[in-house]
Scaffold this motif. Structure first.
Motif, PDB file in Angstrom:
ATOM      1  N   PRO A 317       0.815  -1.218   0.000  1.00  7.86           N
ATOM      2  CA  PRO A 317       0.000   0.000   0.000  1.00  7.86           C
ATOM      3  C   PRO A 317       0.856   1.279   0.000  1.00  7.86           C
ATOM      4  O   PRO A 317       1.952   1.297   0.550  1.00  7.86           O
ATOM      5  CB  PRO A 317      -0.785  -0.094   1.320  1.00  7.86           C
ATOM      6  CG  PRO A 317      -0.677  -1.523   1.756  1.00  7.86           C
ATOM      7  CD  PRO A 317       0.626  -2.027   1.222  1.00  7.86           C
ATOM      8  N   ASP A 318       0.321   2.333  -0.629  1.00  5.34           N
ATOM      9  CA  ASP A 318       1.035   3.619  -0.711  1.00  5.34           C
ATOM     10  C   ASP A 318       1.424   4.145   0.670  1.00  5.34           C
ATOM     11  O   ASP A 318       2.511   4.691   0.847  1.00  5.34           O
ATOM     12  CB  ASP A 318       0.167   4.669  -1.427  1.00  5.34           C
ATOM     13  CG  ASP A 318       0.157   4.453  -2.938  1.00  5.34           C
ATOM     14  OD1 ASP A 318       1.028   3.693  -3.436  1.00  5.34           O
ATOM     15  OD2 ASP A 318      -0.729   5.022  -3.614  1.00  5.34           O
ATOM     16  N   GLU A 319       0.523   3.949   1.662  1.00  6.81           N
ATOM     17  CA  GLU A 319       0.816   4.481   3.013  1.00  6.81           C
ATOM     18  C   GLU A 319       2.091   3.847   3.563  1.00  6.81           C
ATOM     19  O   GLU A 319       2.890   4.514   4.229  1.00  6.81           O
ATOM     20  CB  GLU A 319      -0.297   4.196   4.035  1.00  6.81           C
ATOM     21  CG  GLU A 319      -1.710   4.527   3.603  1.00  6.81           C
ATOM     22  CD  GLU A 319      -2.311   3.452   2.694  1.00  6.81           C
ATOM     23  OE1 GLU A 319      -2.360   3.711   1.473  1.00  6.81           O
ATOM     24  OE2 GLU A 319      -2.712   2.377   3.185  1.00  6.81           O
ATOM     25  N   VAL A 320       2.255   2.551   3.295  1.00  5.47           N
ATOM     26  CA  VAL A 320       3.444   1.858   3.802  1.00  5.47           C
ATOM     27  C   VAL A 320       4.699   2.457   3.162  1.00  5.47           C
ATOM     28  O   VAL A 320       5.701   2.707   3.831  1.00  5.47           O
ATOM     29  CB  VAL A 320       3.352   0.338   3.513  1.00  5.47           C
ATOM     30  CG1 VAL A 320       4.628  -0.382   3.934  1.00  5.47           C
ATOM     31  CG2 VAL A 320       2.136  -0.262   4.196  1.00  5.47           C
ATOM     32  N   LEU A 321       4.611   2.726   1.854  1.00 10.74           N
ATOM     33  CA  LEU A 321       5.761   3.315   1.152  1.00 10.74           C
ATOM     34  C   LEU A 321       6.094   4.689   1.725  1.00 10.74           C
ATOM     35  O   LEU A 321       7.260   5.021   1.940  1.00 10.74           O
ATOM     36  CB  LEU A 321       5.458   3.446  -0.347  1.00 10.74           C
ATOM     37  CG  LEU A 321       5.319   2.130  -1.118  1.00 10.74           C
ATOM     38  CD1 LEU A 321       4.863   2.405  -2.557  1.00 10.74           C
ATOM     39  CD2 LEU A 321       6.649   1.377  -1.128  1.00 10.74           C
ATOM     40  N   HIS A 322       5.045   5.478   1.980  1.00 14.95           N
ATOM     41  CA  HIS A 322       5.301   6.831   2.485  1.00 14.95           C
ATOM     42  C   HIS A 322       5.874   6.816   3.902  1.00 14.95           C
ATOM     43  O   HIS A 322       6.736   7.632   4.226  1.00 14.95           O
ATOM     44  CB  HIS A 322       4.039   7.689   2.390  1.00 14.95           C
ATOM     45  CG  HIS A 322       3.744   8.075   0.962  1.00 14.95           C
ATOM     46  ND1 HIS A 322       4.611   8.849   0.223  1.00 14.95           N
ATOM     47  CD2 HIS A 322       2.709   7.770   0.136  1.00 14.95           C
ATOM     48  CE1 HIS A 322       4.115   9.000  -0.995  1.00 14.95           C
ATOM     49  NE2 HIS A 322       2.964   8.351  -1.081  1.00 14.95           N
ATOM     50  N   THR A 323       5.411   5.876   4.709  1.00 12.47           N
ATOM     51  CA  THR A 323       5.979   5.757   6.058  1.00 12.47           C
ATOM     52  C   THR A 323       7.464   5.407   5.957  1.00 12.47           C
ATOM     53  O   THR A 323       8.305   6.001   6.644  1.00 12.47           O
ATOM     54  CB  THR A 323       5.235   4.663   6.867  1.00 12.47           C
ATOM     55  OG1 THR A 323       3.846   4.959   6.791  1.00 12.47           O
ATOM     56  CG2 THR A 323       5.692   4.592   8.306  1.00 12.47           C
ATOM     57  N   ALA A 324       7.782   4.459   5.071  1.00 12.50           N
ATOM     58  CA  ALA A 324       9.188   4.061   4.905  1.00 12.50           C
ATOM     59  C   ALA A 324      10.004   5.235   4.360  1.00 12.50           C
ATOM     60  O   ALA A 324      11.129   5.489   4.806  1.00 12.50           O
ATOM     61  CB  ALA A 324       9.295   2.863   3.968  1.00 12.50           C
ATOM     62  N   ALA A 325       9.436   5.959   3.397  1.00 13.85           N
ATOM     63  CA  ALA A 325      10.173   7.079   2.791  1.00 13.85           C
ATOM     64  C   ALA A 325      10.446   8.163   3.827  1.00 13.85           C
ATOM     65  O   ALA A 325      11.518   8.761   3.840  1.00 13.85           O
ATOM     66  CB  ALA A 325       9.385   7.648   1.612  1.00 13.85           C
ATOM     67  N   ALA A 326       9.464   8.388   4.699  1.00 14.66           N
ATOM     68  CA  ALA A 326       9.625   9.439   5.712  1.00 14.66           C
ATOM     69  C   ALA A 326      10.848   9.157   6.591  1.00 14.66           C
ATOM     70  O   ALA A 326      11.492  10.080   7.083  1.00 14.66           O
ATOM     71  CB  ALA A 326       8.364   9.538   6.559  1.00 14.66           C
ATOM     72  N   GLU A 327      11.155   7.876   6.765  1.00 13.06           N
ATOM     73  CA  GLU A 327      12.319   7.516   7.596  1.00 13.06           C
ATOM     74  C   GLU A 327      13.614   7.446   6.791  1.00 13.06           C
ATOM     75  O   GLU A 327      14.686   7.226   7.351  1.00 13.06           O
ATOM     76  CB  GLU A 327      12.068   6.155   8.258  1.00 13.06           C
ATOM     77  CG  GLU A 327      11.052   6.272   9.386  1.00 13.06           C
ATOM     78  CD  GLU A 327      10.469   4.920   9.779  1.00 13.06           C
ATOM     79  OE1 GLU A 327      11.083   3.879   9.458  1.00 13.06           O
ATOM     80  OE2 GLU A 327       9.390   4.936  10.395  1.00 13.06           O
ATOM     81  N   SER A 328      13.511   7.578   5.459  1.00 16.87           N
ATOM     82  CA  SER A 328      14.719   7.458   4.630  1.00 16.87           C
ATOM     83  C   SER A 328      15.428   8.819   4.572  1.00 16.87           C
ATOM     84  O   SER A 328      14.817   9.852   4.852  1.00 16.87           O
ATOM     85  CB  SER A 328      14.349   6.994   3.218  1.00 16.87           C
ATOM     86  OG  SER A 328      13.743   8.060   2.512  1.00 16.87           O
ATOM     87  N   PRO A 329      16.709   8.841   4.206  1.00 16.68           N
ATOM     88  CA  PRO A 329      17.467  10.097   4.226  1.00 16.68           C
ATOM     89  C   PRO A 329      16.857  11.203   3.366  1.00 16.68           C
ATOM     90  O   PRO A 329      16.935  12.374   3.720  1.00 16.68           O
ATOM     91  CB  PRO A 329      18.836   9.680   3.672  1.00 16.68           C
ATOM     92  CG  PRO A 329      18.933   8.225   3.925  1.00 16.68           C
ATOM     93  CD  PRO A 329      17.551   7.682   3.862  1.00 16.68           C
ATOM     94  N   ALA A 330      16.231  10.838   2.243  1.00 15.31           N
ATOM     95  CA  ALA A 330      15.674  11.879   1.359  1.00 15.31           C
ATOM     96  C   ALA A 330      14.304  12.369   1.831  1.00 15.31           C
ATOM     97  O   ALA A 330      13.773  13.334   1.288  1.00 15.31           O
ATOM     98  CB  ALA A 330      15.594  11.369  -0.068  1.00 15.31           C
ATOM     99  N   GLY A 331      13.720  11.719   2.829  1.00  9.49           N
ATOM    100  CA  GLY A 331      12.417  12.125   3.355  1.00  9.49           C
ATOM    101  C   GLY A 331      11.268  11.647   2.472  1.00  9.49           C
ATOM    102  O   GLY A 331      11.475  11.076   1.406  1.00  9.49           O
ATOM    103  N   ASP A 332      10.045  11.897   2.956  1.00  9.49           N
ATOM    104  CA  ASP A 332       8.873  11.395   2.231  1.00  9.49           C
ATOM    105  C   ASP A 332       8.721  12.108   0.881  1.00  9.49           C
ATOM    106  O   ASP A 332       8.956  13.308   0.769  1.00  9.49           O
ATOM    107  CB  ASP A 332       7.612  11.612   3.080  1.00  9.49           C
ATOM    108  CG  ASP A 332       6.416  10.933   2.442  1.00  9.49           C
ATOM    109  OD1 ASP A 332       6.625   9.967   1.669  1.00  9.49           O
ATOM    110  OD2 ASP A 332       5.269  11.367   2.703  1.00  9.49           O
ATOM    111  N   HIS A 333       8.356  11.347  -0.127  1.00  9.28           N
ATOM    112  CA  HIS A 333       8.093  11.910  -1.461  1.00  9.28           C
ATOM    113  C   HIS A 333       7.457  10.820  -2.307  1.00  9.28           C
ATOM    114  O   HIS A 333       7.359   9.660  -1.870  1.00  9.28           O
ATOM    115  CB  HIS A 333       9.394  12.395  -2.109  1.00  9.28           C
ATOM    116  CG  HIS A 333      10.432  11.322  -2.317  1.00  9.28           C
ATOM    117  ND1 HIS A 333      11.305  10.913  -1.328  1.00  9.28           N
ATOM    118  CD2 HIS A 333      10.727  10.553  -3.386  1.00  9.28           C
ATOM    119  CE1 HIS A 333      12.096   9.959  -1.790  1.00  9.28           C
ATOM    120  NE2 HIS A 333      11.761   9.715  -3.035  1.00  9.28           N
ATOM    121  N   THR A 334       7.023  11.174  -3.513  1.00  6.43           N
ATOM    122  CA  THR A 334       6.539  10.133  -4.433  1.00  6.43           C
ATOM    123  C   THR A 334       7.507   9.950  -5.601  1.00  6.43           C
ATOM    124  O   THR A 334       7.764   8.838  -6.037  1.00  6.43           O
ATOM    125  CB  THR A 334       5.133  10.475  -4.971  1.00  6.43           C
ATOM    126  OG1 THR A 334       4.243  10.526  -3.859  1.00  6.43           O
ATOM    127  CG2 THR A 334       4.642   9.415  -5.945  1.00  6.43           C
TER     128      THR A 334
END
Ligand code: ADP
Length: 544
Positions: A317-334
């Motif tokens: 799901p998109d929400e899972v991707l965004h949660t993971a992205a938020a914790e990644s160095p580049a921050g949340d994005h699409t």
């Protein structure tokens, strides 16, 4: 239908008696030397990227016994290639040339016809025949990888010349170029950058194209066309000849370079972003084959398994991707845009300021500061590749599933909002329908872009492999119905993709078949490659 018959090995190509085939292989061994003909009678081993098999596709989407070689032969010269071709004609045996066989996602080293004899050209024909530091050109044999050429340029101190490298640098320059692969510097369109071929035709004649046809010329690698019809095109993505030498142009060191990365928040930002990219790219303010990657790919490129983020079935799901992205160095994005600017700093500054002003028009767009990223971030792999330094970081997303493999869907379109949104929507809908994670990236050429969707699958999961195939087949048909075609495809999808290029009652395929029958009357060379079947195979149920 699984084929698991390793009892009676090697696999004998259809239409030949077993004893005749074994006798023909003995004949080949006598010609080539016993040690240079390997019968494929052992258990198939998949290895990994750097130690890949040459007998089959290590990332097969079918049963790996389906598209498998009967034997592998290792020629060392053009004349030996010619001898093999004459041998194949004499015995009516299908042969399949590979350079290094690292064409992963598109069939690897597998032949299209089961039991073909694979010509592994790269193993012994791996010389850099010429590097010309004044003309910025080189002449290579099939076994020269991007890594190898890069290393030799460094060793020789030729800092003024760059090699353009694709996402993975371990493959053959010649093989990648023939398959019309791309890299990420301004020299990214490899086919457009080559100059001159030496080709063994399916009936054994040897030709040199372009200026190579003029004895004593010194322009073979500098002027690609020569005189008369431009024949090189007939030998790319084709089964009309075996290429034994290729000229390639090298890029001048631009005197400085600087990568940049921007992130965009929302899925729908893709549309306006394409409208911004198009004029900048065509106008060469955006100078390199650039990437607009979905965050799902960025997350997978960390090399962690999917299970670390999500255990459910169906598309992640998109929400899972965004949660993971938020914790990644580049921050949340699409979306993330990876690009590079070339030249001395004052030249770069001029271009980068334009890019910055244009990209930041999209609400929520951010420029990522590379100094905030860890040293093994994917950004630095993109940075190396756009600077002509071969890399294999890209492989990491294959760890997404156990026994990870990948296969690509790669349609082309203009660089436009409407096209990007239609293709993205189509891919997303079908991935959700088949419960597959969606990894899209738009690779922006000059006036067009390739959407590359890599489906990552577990090689041991028959049901998931079938879902991937069904999804690919639907994507190809539905994209074609909208007017989009693939720039390249996997061996198992070549018939289908070829059938979508059907204008004028299939006039192009009829033309290709006429050429095939004229050039290869016995139909021995890579039957079925790019959907082109020789007469003796046509209408006999070979297509899939
Ligand atoms: P790479 O190792 O660079 O990925 P491959 O050797 O797998 O490249 O080749 C890619 C494709 O090009 C294959 O489908 C193969 O059939 C074709 N090909 C490779 N080398 C030759 C050649 N020398 N002549 C004709 N076709 C070739």
């Amino acid at each position: 239908k699984p084929i698991r018959d390793r009892q009676r090995l090697p696999v004998v190509p259809q239409g030949i008696e077993r004893d005749d085939f074994l006798a023909a292989l003995e004949d080949l061994k006598a010609k080539m030397g016993h040690e240079f003909v390997e019968i494929n009678d052992k258990a198939l081993k998949d290895g990994w990227y750097m130690e890949h098999p040459n007998t089959h596709d290590m990332m097969t989407i079918l049963d790996e016994e389906e598209l498998v070689a009967s034997a592998v032969v290792y020629p060392s010269t053009t004349e030996e290639v010619q001898q093999i071709v004459l041998w194949a004609n004499k015995h009516r045996i299908p042969i399949f040339p590979i350079s290094m066989g690292r064409n992963l996602g598109y069939g690897g080293a597998a032949p299209r016809v089961r039991g073909s004899v694979t010509l592994d050209l790269g193993k012994r024909m791996n010389k850099i025949l010429d590097i010309n530091p004044e003309d910025y050109t080189c002449l290579v044999e099939p076994g020269v990888s991007f890594y190898a050429l890069h290393e030799v340029l460094k060793e020789k101190g030729y800092d003024h010349m760059w090699v353009d490298t694709p996402d993975l640098g371990g493959g053959s320059i010649l093989g990648n170029t023939l398959d019309r692969g791309v890299g990420y510097t301004p020299y990214g369109d490899h086919w457009a950058c080559h100059s001159g071929l030496e080709v063994v035709l399916p009936t054994g004649e040897i030709i040199r194209t372009g200026m190579g046809a003029l004895p004593g010329n010194n322009t073979w690698q500098a002027f690609p066309y020569g005189f008369g019809p431009y024949s090189d095109g007939l030998f790319s993505q084709s089964n009309f000849g075996i290429v034994t030498k290729m000229g390639m142009t090298l890029m001048p060191n631009p005197g400085g370079y600087e990568s940049f990365m921007y992130t965009f928040q929302k899925e729908e930002d893709l549309g306006p972003l394409m409208e911004i990219i198009r004029p900048l790219r065509i106008g060469m303010i955006l100078e390199n084959v650039a990437q607009v990657r979905h965050v799902a790919q960025g997350i997978a490129a960390q090399g962690l398994p999917r299970s670390k983020f999500y255990q459910g079935s169906g598309s992640i799901p998109d929400e899972v991707l965004h949660t993971a992205a938020a914790e990644s160095p580049a921050g949340d994005h699409t979306w993330a845009y990876y690009g590079m600017s070339y030249g001395p700093s004052h030249i770069r500054a001029y271009k980068l300021a334009i890019v910055d002003a244009e990209f930041l028009k999209i609400p929520g767009a951010k420029k990522v500061d590379p100094s905030t990223l860890p040293a093994d971030d994917y950004y630095f792999s993109r940075d190396r590749i756009a600077a002509g330094i071969p890399d294999i970081h890209e492989l990491r997303w294959v760890n997404w599933t156990p026994n990870g493999a990948h296969i690509a869907f790669s349609p082309v379109s203009p660089i436009r909002s409407a096209d990007a949104m239609k293709l993205f929507g189509l891919g997303k809908k079908l991935h959700q329908q088949y419960g597959i994670d969606f990894f899209p990236a738009f690779i922006v050429g000059l006036r067009e872009m390739h959407l590359i969707v890599e489906i990552v699958f577990d090689r041991d999961d028959t049901e998931r492999k079938q879902a991937a195939m069904d999804c690919l087949r639907d994507m190809i048909d539905q994209a074609a119905a909208l007017g989009y075609g693939e720039y390249r495809t996997h061996l198992v999808l070549m018939d289908q993709v070829a059938s979508t290029y059907s204008w004028g009652d299939g006039a192009l395929m009829k033309f290709n078949e006429r050429l095939k029958d004229a050039l290869d009357p016995n139909g021995i060379l890579a039957p079925g490659k790019s959907g082109i079947w020789p007469k003796r195979y046509r209408g006999r149920g070979w297509e899939m």
